[in-house]
Design a protein around this motif. Structure first.
Motif, mmCIF file in Angstrom:
data_model
loop_
_atom_site.group_PDB
_atom_site.id
_atom_site.type_symbol
_atom_site.label_atom_id
_atom_site.label_comp_id
_atom_site.label_asym_id
_atom_site.label_seq_id
_atom_site.Cartn_x
_atom_site.Cartn_y
_atom_site.Cartn_z
ATOM 1 N N VAL A 63 125.105 79.772 75.283
ATOM 2 C CA VAL A 63 125.935 80.557 76.192
ATOM 3 C C VAL A 63 126.115 81.927 75.564
ATOM 4 N N MET A 64 125.877 82.950 76.359
ATOM 5 C CA MET A 64 126.051 84.308 75.821
ATOM 6 C C MET A 64 126.705 85.213 76.848
ATOM 7 N N VAL A 65 127.422 86.187 76.326
ATOM 8 C CA VAL A 65 127.987 87.265 77.129
ATOM 9 C C VAL A 65 127.453 88.548 76.516
ATOM 10 N N TYR A 66 126.947 89.425 77.371
ATOM 11 C CA TYR A 66 126.395 90.669 76.846
ATOM 12 C C TYR A 66 126.635 91.818 77.813
ATOM 13 N N ASP A 67 126.550 93.011 77.259
ATOM 14 C CA ASP A 67 126.703 94.247 78.023
ATOM 15 C C ASP A 67 125.325 94.647 78.522
ATOM 16 N N HIS A 68 125.094 94.530 79.825
ATOM 17 C CA HIS A 68 123.748 94.799 80.344
ATOM 18 C C HIS A 68 123.419 96.295 80.398
ATOM 19 N N HIS A 69 124.380 97.148 80.056
ATOM 20 C CA HIS A 69 124.109 98.588 80.008
ATOM 21 C C HIS A 69 123.558 99.040 78.657
ATOM 22 N N GLU A 79 112.359 88.847 77.153
ATOM 23 C CA GLU A 79 111.167 88.640 76.329
ATOM 24 C C GLU A 79 111.405 87.541 75.297
ATOM 25 N N LEU A 80 112.593 87.512 74.730
ATOM 26 C CA LEU A 80 112.944 86.478 73.761
ATOM 27 C C LEU A 80 112.892 85.096 74.416
ATOM 28 N N GLN A 81 113.408 84.986 75.627
ATOM 29 C CA GLN A 81 113.369 83.708 76.330
ATOM 30 C C GLN A 81 111.938 83.310 76.665
ATOM 31 N N HIS A 82 111.086 84.266 76.954
ATOM 32 C CA HIS A 82 109.682 83.950 77.211
ATOM 33 C C HIS A 82 109.011 83.403 75.951
ATOM 34 N N ARG A 83 109.379 83.936 74.782
ATOM 35 C CA ARG A 83 108.800 83.436 73.529
ATOM 36 C C ARG A 83 109.228 82.001 73.249
ATOM 37 N N PHE A 84 110.382 81.587 73.768
ATOM 38 C CA PHE A 84 110.904 80.236 73.550
ATOM 39 C C PHE A 84 110.794 79.392 74.825
ATOM 40 N N HIS A 85 109.850 79.711 75.696
ATOM 41 C CA HIS A 85 109.789 79.044 77.002
ATOM 42 C C HIS A 85 109.587 77.529 76.904
ATOM 43 N N HIS A 86 108.977 77.042 75.842
ATOM 44 C CA HIS A 86 108.795 75.588 75.694
ATOM 45 C C HIS A 86 110.121 74.882 75.390
ATOM 46 N N MET A 116 117.058 79.100 65.822
ATOM 47 C CA MET A 116 116.344 80.372 65.707
ATOM 48 C C MET A 116 116.543 81.208 66.973
ATOM 49 N N LEU A 117 116.425 80.585 68.143
ATOM 50 C CA LEU A 117 116.657 81.281 69.410
ATOM 51 C C LEU A 117 118.080 81.831 69.436
ATOM 52 N N HIS A 118 119.055 80.995 69.114
ATOM 53 C CA HIS A 118 120.455 81.409 69.114
ATOM 54 C C HIS A 118 120.678 82.588 68.172
ATOM 55 N N GLN A 119 120.135 82.487 66.974
ATOM 56 C CA GLN A 119 120.319 83.543 65.973
ATOM 57 C C GLN A 119 119.711 84.854 66.449
ATOM 58 N N GLN A 120 118.541 84.786 67.059
ATOM 59 C CA GLN A 120 117.890 86.001 67.539
ATOM 60 C C GLN A 120 118.644 86.625 68.705
ATOM 61 N N ILE A 121 119.352 85.817 69.471
ATOM 62 C CA ILE A 121 120.186 86.345 70.560
ATOM 63 C C ILE A 121 121.446 86.997 69.995
ATOM 64 N N GLN A 122 122.143 86.294 69.109
ATOM 65 C CA GLN A 122 123.461 86.767 68.679
ATOM 66 C C GLN A 122 123.426 88.037 67.852
ATOM 67 N N VAL A 123 122.299 88.373 67.247
ATOM 68 C CA VAL A 123 122.247 89.584 66.410
ATOM 69 C C VAL A 123 121.892 90.842 67.204
ATOM 70 N N GLN A 124 121.601 90.691 68.486
ATOM 71 C CA GLN A 124 121.217 91.849 69.285
ATOM 72 C C GLN A 124 122.425 92.727 69.573
ATOM 73 N N LYS A 125 122.241 94.014 69.447
ATOM 74 C CA LYS A 125 123.300 94.965 69.778
ATOM 75 C C LYS A 125 123.621 94.834 71.265
ATOM 76 N N GLY A 126 124.884 94.645 71.572
ATOM 77 C CA GLY A 126 125.316 94.484 72.953
ATOM 78 C C GLY A 126 125.629 93.046 73.315
ATOM 79 N N VAL A 127 125.202 92.081 72.485
ATOM 80 C CA VAL A 127 125.568 90.683 72.713
ATOM 81 C C VAL A 127 126.961 90.498 72.125
ATOM 82 N N LEU A 128 127.920 90.209 72.992
ATOM 83 C CA LEU A 128 129.317 90.112 72.587
ATOM 84 C C LEU A 128 129.688 88.715 72.123
ATOM 85 N N TYR A 129 128.964 87.721 72.611
ATOM 86 C CA TYR A 129 129.276 86.330 72.306
ATOM 87 C C TYR A 129 128.006 85.523 72.495
#
Length: 150
Positions: A63-69, A79-86, A116-129
């Motif tokens: 579950v993530m909350v992010y600033d889409h701006h 793109e990250l989700q496409h890399r983890f599509h399996h 790994m997917l979670h970690q790559q999501i949470q470190v992105q600038k703009g991902v609040l949660y």
């Protein structure tokens, strides 16, 4: 309890202020007794991703909350989700307000890949949660070749 599992009794000691808080929690959550509440808390603790083996096959959500701006963040997350599509079964995207989006990604696979997917999501600038929540899953019956219930 499915097949009338054998129950084991044991004693638990609580400081008075803690048991008062716990009893209030039981009331608020709608439990009928302390045992049910303790069993649920134990199950939840055992399902914490930090306590599971990294090769364990699991299912759950990110579950993530992010600033889409934030510049290029939506594209990067896609793109990250496409890399983890399996590992991704489905996702749901909700617009919370003018700036924020909530996304729920339903996942299934080896815990180390989902971490790994979670970690790559949470470190992105703009991902609040970002939170990974998992439970055990049976790897033998992933439903990849059709889906049925008994």
């Amino acid at each position: 309890m499915a097949d009338k599992e054998e129950l084991t009794r044991f004693g638990v000691s609580f400081p008075a202020p803690l048991i008062e808080q716990f009893d209030q929690y039981i009331i608020e959550q709608g439990y009928t007794n302390r045992s049910e509440a303790i069993r649920d808390l134990a199950r939840r603790a055992l399902l914490e991703p930090s306590g599971m083996h990294s090769e364990q096959f699991v299912a759950g959500t990110v579950v993530m909350v992010y600033d889409h701006h934030v510049s290029e963040l939506p594209q990067l997350l896609m793109e990250l989700q496409h890399r983890f599509h399996h590992d991704i079964i489905s996702n749901m995207h909700v617009h919370l307000n003018h700036n924020q989006c909530l996304e729920v990604i339903v996942v299934r696979g080896k815990l180390n890949r989902l971490r790994m997917l979670h970690q790559q999501i949470q470190v992105q600038k703009g991902v609040l949660y970002a939170e990974l929540s998992v439970t055990y899953a049976d790897e033998k019956d992933t439903g990849m070749n059709g889906h049925h219930h008994d």
